[in-house]
Design a protein around this motif. Structure first.
Motif, PDB file in Angstrom:
ATOM      1  N   ASP A 281       0.861  -1.180   0.000  1.00  0.00           N
ATOM      2  CA  ASP A 281       0.000   0.000   0.000  1.00  0.00           C
ATOM      3  C   ASP A 281       0.898   1.231   0.000  1.00  0.00           C
ATOM      4  O   ASP A 281       1.555   1.541   0.993  1.00  0.00           O
ATOM      5  N   CYS A 282       0.940   1.909  -1.135  1.00  0.00           N
ATOM      6  CA  CYS A 282       1.825   3.080  -1.278  1.00  0.00           C
ATOM      7  C   CYS A 282       1.065   4.398  -1.157  1.00  0.00           C
ATOM      8  O   CYS A 282       1.604   5.454  -1.512  1.00  0.00           O
ATOM      9  N   SER A 283      -0.173   4.322  -0.663  1.00  0.00           N
ATOM     10  CA  SER A 283      -1.001   5.535  -0.643  1.00  0.00           C
ATOM     11  C   SER A 283      -0.402   6.637   0.222  1.00  0.00           C
ATOM     12  O   SER A 283      -0.624   7.832  -0.043  1.00  0.00           O
ATOM     13  N   ASP A 284       0.351   6.265   1.244  1.00  0.00           N
ATOM     14  CA  ASP A 284       0.948   7.274   2.119  1.00  0.00           C
ATOM     15  C   ASP A 284       2.365   7.650   1.698  1.00  0.00           C
ATOM     16  O   ASP A 284       2.993   8.500   2.341  1.00  0.00           O
ATOM     17  N   ARG A 286       5.489   9.196  -0.648  1.00  0.00           N
ATOM     18  CA  ARG A 286       5.672  10.488  -1.313  1.00  0.00           C
ATOM     19  C   ARG A 286       5.387  10.346  -2.802  1.00  0.00           C
ATOM     20  O   ARG A 286       5.767   9.356  -3.426  1.00  0.00           O
ATOM     21  N   THR A 287       4.722  11.350  -3.384  1.00  0.00           N
ATOM     22  CA  THR A 287       4.483  11.353  -4.829  1.00  0.00           C
ATOM     23  C   THR A 287       5.780  11.733  -5.532  1.00  0.00           C
ATOM     24  O   THR A 287       6.302  12.835  -5.341  1.00  0.00           O
ATOM     25  N   SER A 290       4.139  13.448 -10.931  1.00  0.00           N
ATOM     26  CA  SER A 290       2.772  13.953 -11.040  1.00  0.00           C
ATOM     27  C   SER A 290       2.521  14.387 -12.479  1.00  0.00           C
ATOM     28  O   SER A 290       3.263  15.214 -13.024  1.00  0.00           O
ATOM     29  N   ASP A 309      -0.735  10.144 -10.639  1.00  0.00           N
ATOM     30  CA  ASP A 309       0.291  10.314  -9.615  1.00  0.00           C
ATOM     31  C   ASP A 309       0.992   8.977  -9.406  1.00  0.00           C
ATOM     32  O   ASP A 309       0.337   7.933  -9.287  1.00  0.00           O
ATOM     33  N   LYS A 311       3.624   7.017  -6.915  1.00  0.00           N
ATOM     34  CA  LYS A 311       4.220   7.092  -5.589  1.00  0.00           C
ATOM     35  C   LYS A 311       5.621   6.484  -5.589  1.00  0.00           C
ATOM     36  O   LYS A 311       5.938   5.594  -6.376  1.00  0.00           O
ATOM     37  N   GLU A 314       6.418   2.576  -5.925  1.00  0.00           N
ATOM     38  CA  GLU A 314       5.208   1.946  -6.440  1.00  0.00           C
ATOM     39  C   GLU A 314       5.427   1.438  -7.869  1.00  0.00           C
ATOM     40  O   GLU A 314       6.154   2.043  -8.652  1.00  0.00           O
ATOM     41  N   LEU A 316       3.272   1.035 -11.061  1.00  0.00           N
ATOM     42  CA  LEU A 316       1.989   1.461 -11.613  1.00  0.00           C
ATOM     43  C   LEU A 316       1.786   0.806 -12.977  1.00  0.00           C
ATOM     44  O   LEU A 316       2.602   0.980 -13.881  1.00  0.00           O
TER      45      LEU A 316
END
Length: 455
Positions: A281-284, A286-287, A290, A309, A311, A314, A316
């Motif tokens: 879970d990479c939701s928290d 850093r981006t 973008s 976005d 992370k 991550e 993607l």
């Protein structure tokens, strides 16, 4: 195992029985094919499987008479067609014998439309006043019939492509369909070799193609189907042939094997396919990148107002049908096609339409078009792996005052490192990229990107 597609009864059989006996092929010290014997029957679909570098494509290149086979010393063993020993000297010779092949790498004329490529050298002609007097060489092309025949071949695949689009403007998936349509348009086709035709297709597109393959088999055409999608083989093939290190390690009816068994034979050991990889879970996090309101003007691709976005740490994935933008996004971000919008990486803006700025920011790109974009085909593996880092980052260079020259030892060492890590099958780091199999060429593209040490 999922249910198989029912085969229609074989009618009007035009095909011939084909037999390999002890076929062997070497590239220098590397044995690409090691005493392979196969027998192919009309109306049957054969799944030819194996890991990258197992010898699948080389075996088919032998059958199709590809120049690379003759340029590197030829092969040993015999090929029989209907019980008679045969020699296939060139791709044209193979086609006259009723053998067609759709390669991993496209053999299309970029400046021609899909219709013109599908019917190349087989164009319908019509007489005119001049040809009536001076002979058929002055006939004109019957474009109306050409469009009709090309449309019929495209319809057999169950997909839509613009038959009037020039090949150079097409996305990769549409080029693949054009290659296959060209073979489907041939009336005297006896054997069709498909070298990973579904690799660039979505599952829906691939399913339509598999239906058309089964339809060809029902007309007595033998099909050799190379793929890495194992369930496709079980769904559509009559027989499965598995290669490992240039040898056939299993030859069995598709109904008598499974994905687990195929995987074990390909790898040479048991593989736990049930193991579930931990999804982070990479939701928290850093981006790191973008993308806002991105549009890309890439022929055959639709990219409009894309926001993404990415992370840190991550992976993607971007999916979609051919032409719907999944290739356009990275090509636009990397500046290979005109694009608009904004891209930020690590908090800093990345100017669009400027590939060098992307590379300077430590982004790297592995194109889907390894031969057209990814490789210097007539250069060594060392030059392919090291050249981008030399040009962009001044790596692998020695300096003495104003004089700069290549650090040949550093170039060799980094190339050998990735040959070992990625298990690239080659004679040495000095081998030309053109001489490698498709899978190993793709590994060289990855090695080239890794050598940049991208962020």
């Amino acid at each position: 195992m999922s249910s198989r597609i029912d085969a229609a009864p074989i009618v009007n059989t035009p095909a011939s029985k084909l037999t390999y006996e002890n076929v062997t092929m070497r590239f220098g010290d590397v044995t690409a094919i090691d005493h392979v014997s196969l027998s192919l029957k009309p109306g049957h679909i054969y799944g030819l499987l194996g890991r990258n570098g197992a010898g699948k494509s080389t075996l088919m290149n032998v059958l199709f008479g590809m120049p690379v086979i003759h340029e590197t010393g030829g092969f040993g063993g015999e090929i029989y067609l209907d019980g008679e020993k045969t020699t296939i000297a060139s791709p044209h010779d193979a086609m006259t014998k009723g053998i067609g092949m759709v390669h991993q790498e496209f053999s299309l004329i970029p400046g021609f439309t899909a219709t013109e490529n599908i019917l190349l050298n087989r164009e319908p002609q019509k007489k005119n006043v001049i040809s009536e007097v001076f002979g058929p060489r002055l006939n004109t092309l019957d474009y109306k019939k050409m469009k009709t025949k090309a449309a019929e071949a495209i319809d057999k695949m169950g997909v839509e492509i613009d038959q009037n689009m020039v090949i150079s403007d097409m996305p990769v998936g549409h080029k693949q369909f054009t290659e296959i349509a060209r073979e489907l348009s041939k009336d005297q086709l006896k054997l069709l070799i498909l070298d990973e035709p579904t690799a660039v297709l979505t599952e829906k597109e691939a399913a339509a193609l598999l239906e058309s393959i089964r339809g060809m088999a029902s007309r007595g055409i033998a099909v050799i189907f190379i793929t890495h999608r194992l369930q496709e083989v079980l769904n559509v093939c009559d027989k499965v042939v598995i290669m490992r290190d240039g040898k056939v390690v299993k030859d069995t009816p598709a109904s008598e094997t499974s994905v687990d068994e195929i995987t074990r034979c390909m790898v040479g050991r048991s593989v736990d396919l049930s193991a579930v990889r931990e999804v982070l879970d990479c939701s928290d996090a850093r981006t790191i990148m973008s993308i806002r309101k991105l549009w890309v003007d890439m022929p055959g691709e639709i990219v409009r107002n894309v926001n993404l976005d990415v992370k840190e740490g991550e992976i993607l994935g971007i999916g979609g049908l051919a032409g719907q933008g999944k290739l356009g996004i990275p090509n636009g971000v990397m500046g290979l096609y005109e694009a608009g919008g904004t891209v930020e990486f690590d908090g800093k803006p990345i100017p669009l339409n400027n590939p060098r700025k992307c590379l300077d920011a430590q982004l790297a790109f592995v194109s889907e078009d390894r031969r057209g974009v990814g490789l210097l085909l007539d250069e060594t593996l060392e030059w392919n792996v090291a050249f981008p880092a030399m040009q962009i980052q001044n790596k692998f260079l020695k300096k003495y005052g104003p004089i700069t020259w290549r650090d040949t030892k550093a170039i060799h060492d980094v190339t050998q490192k990735y040959i070992d890590e990625l298990k690239i099958k080659c004679t040495s780091s000095k081998q030309k990229a053109r001489e490698l199999s498709g899978g190993n060429q793709q590994k060289v593209c990855l090695a080239k990107a890794f050598a940049l040490q991208p962020r």
